[in-house]
Every structure is written in C-alpha cells, then in structure tokens.
Design a protein around this motif. Sequence first.
Motif, PDB file in Angstrom:
ATOM      1  N   VAL A  40      11.365  24.610 108.961  1.00 38.30           N
ATOM      2  CA  VAL A  40      10.101  24.701 108.308  1.00 38.30           C
ATOM      3  C   VAL A  40      10.599  24.366 106.801  1.00 38.30           C
ATOM      4  CG1 VAL A  40       8.660  26.133 109.663  1.00 38.30           C
ATOM      5  CG2 VAL A  40      10.278  27.203 107.910  1.00 38.30           C
ATOM      6  N   SER A  41       9.590  23.740 106.091  1.00 36.56           N
ATOM      7  CA  SER A  41       9.753  23.390 104.524  1.00 36.56           C
ATOM      8  C   SER A  41       9.159  24.531 104.129  1.00 36.56           C
ATOM      9  CB  SER A  41       8.855  22.184 104.196  1.00 36.56           C
ATOM     10  OG  SER A  41       9.470  21.099 104.798  1.00 36.56           O
ATOM     11  N   ALA A  42       9.120  24.483 102.613  1.00 41.23           N
ATOM     12  CA  ALA A  42       8.484  25.650 101.744  1.00 41.23           C
ATOM     13  C   ALA A  42       6.827  25.166 102.025  1.00 41.23           C
ATOM     14  CB  ALA A  42       8.942  25.346 100.240  1.00 41.23           C
ATOM     15  N   MET A  43       6.253  26.233 101.725  1.00 41.54           N
ATOM     16  CA  MET A  43       4.835  25.816 101.621  1.00 41.54           C
ATOM     17  C   MET A  43       4.550  24.918 100.596  1.00 41.54           C
ATOM     18  SD  MET A  43       3.566  29.915 102.072  1.00 41.54           S
ATOM     19  CE  MET A  43       1.793  29.903 102.218  1.00 41.54           C
ATOM     20  N   GLU A  46       5.289  24.809  96.582  1.00 39.47           N
ATOM     21  CA  GLU A  46       6.065  25.649  96.235  1.00 39.47           C
ATOM     22  C   GLU A  46       7.648  25.244  95.431  1.00 39.47           C
ATOM     23  OE1 GLU A  46       5.581  28.822  95.981  1.00 39.47           O
ATOM     24  OE2 GLU A  46       7.512  29.767  95.734  1.00 39.47           O
ATOM     25  N   THR A  47       7.997  24.219  96.150  1.00 37.27           N
ATOM     26  CA  THR A  47       9.272  23.852  95.493  1.00 37.27           C
ATOM     27  C   THR A  47       8.929  23.285  94.037  1.00 37.27           C
ATOM     28  OG1 THR A  47       9.895  23.148  97.752  1.00 37.27           O
ATOM     29  CG2 THR A  47      11.299  22.102  95.819  1.00 37.27           C
ATOM     30  N   ASN A  48       7.624  22.471  93.886  1.00 39.75           N
ATOM     31  CA  ASN A  48       7.498  22.191  92.518  1.00 39.75           C
ATOM     32  C   ASN A  48       7.126  23.305  91.682  1.00 39.75           C
ATOM     33  OD1 ASN A  48       7.294  19.537  93.326  1.00 39.75           O
ATOM     34  ND2 ASN A  48       5.267  19.235  93.516  1.00 39.75           N
ATOM     35  N   GLY A  73      12.023  29.080  98.506  1.00 43.07           N
ATOM     36  CA  GLY A  73      10.597  28.595  99.093  1.00 43.07           C
ATOM     37  C   GLY A  73      10.788  28.631 100.473  1.00 43.07           C
ATOM     38  N   GLU A  74      11.804  27.845 101.395  1.00 43.04           N
ATOM     39  CA  GLU A  74      11.850  27.759 102.669  1.00 43.04           C
ATOM     40  C   GLU A  74      12.194  29.101 103.238  1.00 43.04           C
ATOM     41  OE1 GLU A  74      12.732  25.405 100.729  1.00 43.04           O
ATOM     42  OE2 GLU A  74      11.791  23.569 101.921  1.00 43.04           O
ATOM     43  N   GLN A  75      12.764  30.091 102.525  1.00 43.56           N
ATOM     44  CA  GLN A  75      12.968  31.462 103.071  1.00 43.56           C
ATOM     45  C   GLN A  75      11.839  32.328 103.466  1.00 43.56           C
ATOM     46  OE1 GLN A  75      16.305  33.512 101.317  1.00 43.56           O
ATOM     47  NE2 GLN A  75      15.905  35.538 102.177  1.00 43.56           N
ATOM     48  N   GLY A 135      14.571  24.880 106.115  1.00 47.21           N
ATOM     49  CA  GLY A 135      15.079  23.697 106.011  1.00 47.21           C
ATOM     50  C   GLY A 135      15.883  23.496 104.593  1.00 47.21           C
ATOM     51  N   PHE A 136      16.143  22.225 104.367  1.00 49.52           N
ATOM     52  CA  PHE A 136      16.726  21.695 103.134  1.00 49.52           C
ATOM     53  C   PHE A 136      17.623  22.477 102.463  1.00 49.52           C
ATOM     54  CE2 PHE A 136      14.755  22.672  98.743  1.00 49.52           C
ATOM     55  CZ  PHE A 136      15.129  21.483  98.083  1.00 49.52           C
ATOM     56  N   GLN A 137      18.330  23.135 103.210  1.00 52.58           N
ATOM     57  CA  GLN A 137      19.482  24.185 102.459  1.00 52.58           C
ATOM     58  C   GLN A 137      20.670  24.534 103.519  1.00 52.58           C
ATOM     59  OE1 GLN A 137      18.432  28.529 103.091  1.00 52.58           O
ATOM     60  NE2 GLN A 137      16.519  27.597 102.371  1.00 52.58           N
ATOM     61  N   GLY A 149      18.342  17.725  98.811  1.00 48.73           N
ATOM     62  CA  GLY A 149      17.308  16.843  98.242  1.00 48.73           C
ATOM     63  C   GLY A 149      16.080  16.900  98.762  1.00 48.73           C
ATOM     64  N   ARG A 150      15.123  16.629  97.726  1.00 49.81           N
ATOM     65  CA  ARG A 150      13.517  16.581  98.148  1.00 49.81           C
ATOM     66  C   ARG A 150      13.253  15.891  99.425  1.00 49.81           C
ATOM     67  NH1 ARG A 150      10.166  18.734  94.198  1.00 49.81           N
ATOM     68  NH2 ARG A 150       9.067  19.306  96.010  1.00 49.81           N
ATOM     69  N   GLY A 151      12.467  16.729 100.089  1.00 50.11           N
ATOM     70  CA  GLY A 151      12.082  16.148 101.656  1.00 50.11           C
ATOM     71  C   GLY A 151      13.135  16.503 102.542  1.00 50.11           C
ATOM     72  N   GLY A 152      14.276  17.027 102.177  1.00 55.55           N
ATOM     73  CA  GLY A 152      15.389  17.377 103.029  1.00 55.55           C
ATOM     74  C   GLY A 152      15.379  17.952 104.249  1.00 55.55           C
ATOM     75  N   SER A 153      14.207  18.706 104.414  1.00 61.43           N
ATOM     76  CA  SER A 153      14.049  19.596 105.619  1.00 61.43           C
ATOM     77  C   SER A 153      14.073  18.668 107.148  1.00 61.43           C
ATOM     78  CB  SER A 153      12.805  20.434 105.569  1.00 61.43           C
ATOM     79  OG  SER A 153      12.824  21.199 104.610  1.00 61.43           O
ATOM     80  N   ASP A 154      13.565  17.535 106.835  1.00 59.25           N
ATOM     81  CA  ASP A 154      13.656  16.589 107.926  1.00 59.25           C
ATOM     82  C   ASP A 154      15.128  16.288 108.294  1.00 59.25           C
ATOM     83  OD1 ASP A 154      11.014  16.042 107.267  1.00 59.25           O
ATOM     84  OD2 ASP A 154      11.259  13.865 106.496  1.00 59.25           O
TER      85      ASP A 154
END
Length: 414
Positions: A40-43, A46-48, A73-75, A135-137, A149-154
Amino acid sequence: MALIVQKYGGTSVGTVGRINHVADMVSARRKAGDDLVVVVSAMSGETNRLTELARQINPDASAREMDVLLSTGEQVTIALLTIALHQRDCPAVSYTGRQVGIVTDNVHSKARIKSIDHAGVRRDLDQGKVVVVAGFQGVDEQQNITTLGRGGSDTTAVALAAALAADECQIYTDVDGIYTADPRIIPDARRMKSVTVEEMLELAGLGAKVLHLRSVELAGKYRVPLRVLSSFEEGDGTLITYEDESMEQALVSGVTCNSNEAKLTITGVPDQPGIAYRILAPISNAHIDVDMIIQNVGDDGATDFTFTVSRIDYEKAIAILLDVAKKVSADNVKGDRDIAKVSVVGVGMRSNPGIATTVFKALADEDINIQMISTSEIKISVVVSEPEMKKAANVLHSAFQLSGEVSREEGKCA
Ligand code: ASP
Ligand code: MG
C-alpha cells in the motif's frame, strides 16, 4: 490457487471508507483461496502533507531525515488495512520495508532495491496470512531508512512479485487501465486491453503517469505479469505483455502529450568538431536534462543548434546558452517556452515504415506546423506550438483509428 501481489495507491486507501473497501476486496480474494501480498501507498495527500511540514521548518532538510519522515505515511496505511482485515476474520500481518527485508542502495529519496529477503513472507503465506507491506521504502545496508522516489510503491510491488515469482502483480489505482491517450485531452481515448512492456516504457517515460517508470523497467527485466486496474470499479484493466504478437494489428497504440518543455536555439554557430559538446556540456553540468536535439547542416560554415529542456529549467538554460554563445562566437540565442511535444507510440512501427508519413500528412492537413521531429524504433515525436497541442494529439489519435469502435465493444470508454 495463485500467488498475487496487489498494490493499492493513495486514492484507493485515501479514507477509512476506502480502506474498508480494499479490505473487502482482499479478504474476498483470500477466502477464494489465493495467496496475497498487499502493498500500500500512503493515504492520498499524506506524502505531500509530510513534505510540507518539513519545508516549514527547513526547505533544505536532510535527505536521510526526509526519508524517515515520508516512510511513516505508508506505515499508517499498513496498520489500518491489517486492522480492517482482522475485523473481517481474515488473518493478516503488516510489515514495513525493513521488516520485509527490502534492502536498497543508500541514495536517499530515490533509492534502488538491491535485494529482498522474502523467507518471512513465505512463512506467513504458508500459514494462510495476507501479508501487508509498506510501499515506497526500504533500508540501506547500514539500516538507514530509504525511499524509492515519488510513486515508488509500484516498484515495491513489482520487486516483491519478481522475488516471490508471483502469478500476477496487480496495480490498483483510480483509473481502470492504461488509455490510448489522456482522456482529459482526447475525450474518446479508450482503455487498452493490453500493451507491450516496451510501449509502456515509452508511454510512462513520455508522461503517462499511471505507473512509476522504475516499476515498468523492473517488470520488463523479470517478466513480471503486470496488470493495472481500478479499485473503484470492476474490470480487467490493462495487462502489460511481453510478446509483440498480441499487438499485431496495432500500428500505434497510444498518443502522449507533454507541454512541460521549452525550446532553445543558438544560431550562427561555427560548424566545427566539438561544438555540440561545447554547447551541451555546460547545460548538463548544470543538471539540466536535454530531450530533443537538432543540428542543421551548415553550408556557409555556420550552423543552427536547437534543443529542448524541461520548462522549469528554461531560464537557467537560456542564461547558460547566452554565455556559451559569447565563447563560441555564435550569432544569437532564441527561446520558446510555448511548445509541446506530441508522440505516437507503437511496436507495430518496427515493421511499418509508412507511419511517419501518416503523422506528417495528418498534421499538414490541419495546417499544424511541425517544429522538431525525433524518432525511435517504436516512437515518433513532434514539437508543435502549445496552443496546437490538443488539436495535434486528437488528429493523430484519429489518424491511427485509436478512438471509437473498440471502446464501445469493450463498454469501457472513459
Ligand atoms: N506515497 C508515496 C508518494 O506519494 C509513494 C507512492 O504513493 O507510491 O509518492
Ligand atoms: Mg502512483
């Protein structure tokens, strides 16, 4: 029974209601017998929001601490989704990037995944649990938290799917697939049932923002079966494929637009060896990416040299070019920020040399002036004036019959 890696983006988990909806989808699939890893991504937002908090304290915050901050955010999302799954009597466990063994290099804010130690995930799956992953981490070898990087959860999802040899990696988002063009620019764009990985790389690189570019590269490298679909409505989405055969009839599969570039020209440059280097080295030393480049043949010993850069770099690039012009005793420097790049992409181009002609004729028939052209094996890009971008894109979209019929058959028109 299949092993599926699913990824839900920010809008798909943007509210408690959305998280409950995702939990319904996941638990239903689990109960049907599939093994599931859910990234999952952050809601959404949230990252912004976190970035903005740091900016208020110090716009130049340390990259390491930004990663510590943004990874939270992702946590939040993994815990909320897992709580929602428990609520549905669906066994599940959440993990941060570090806990799931994602090791990256140490480039904060754009780290690359080096390895994933997935033994723990396997154990949980064997016990029938849904594994929910942030995701993302990841962490570097010194255990510093990193982000991709932004969008990195993919990319997290595709990397996990590759490591686990999953049967499919499903990227759930707020659109129902990859479209032949941006429906905001071309209203009759349609969803593609499939697209080859090479086309997807071009489309992602040219600004179709549905997938993180790295995730597509990774999917291509490990041939991960990848599908983009909506968490808001049912449908098969778009499958990213690895064979050209499935696209046999499609000469062109998509049209993209980019109005974030600007054009610079230096005229009357002495036509000598080393001139491209003398012009472009200072630009690249200033970390400005150059996209298209054109140099004319110089009849009288002088030549013109034109290239495009991101619009945000325009002022900086002009200043550098003025300086270069003096040094190489060029005549003049000109610039134009009101340009746009329109591209057609398709693997069918390889075996069909007539495509460029169709592009040029379609634009000529509408009196649209082409300022620059660049081509690759599976892409033709033209630069036009920005006010003509939308028209150019629509003209090309119809010239290659991308609109209409098929979308109605599929019943999935945007
Ligand atoms: N939350 C991160 C971002 O907004 C990563 C992601 O959503 O993929 O960029
Ligand atoms: Mg995204």
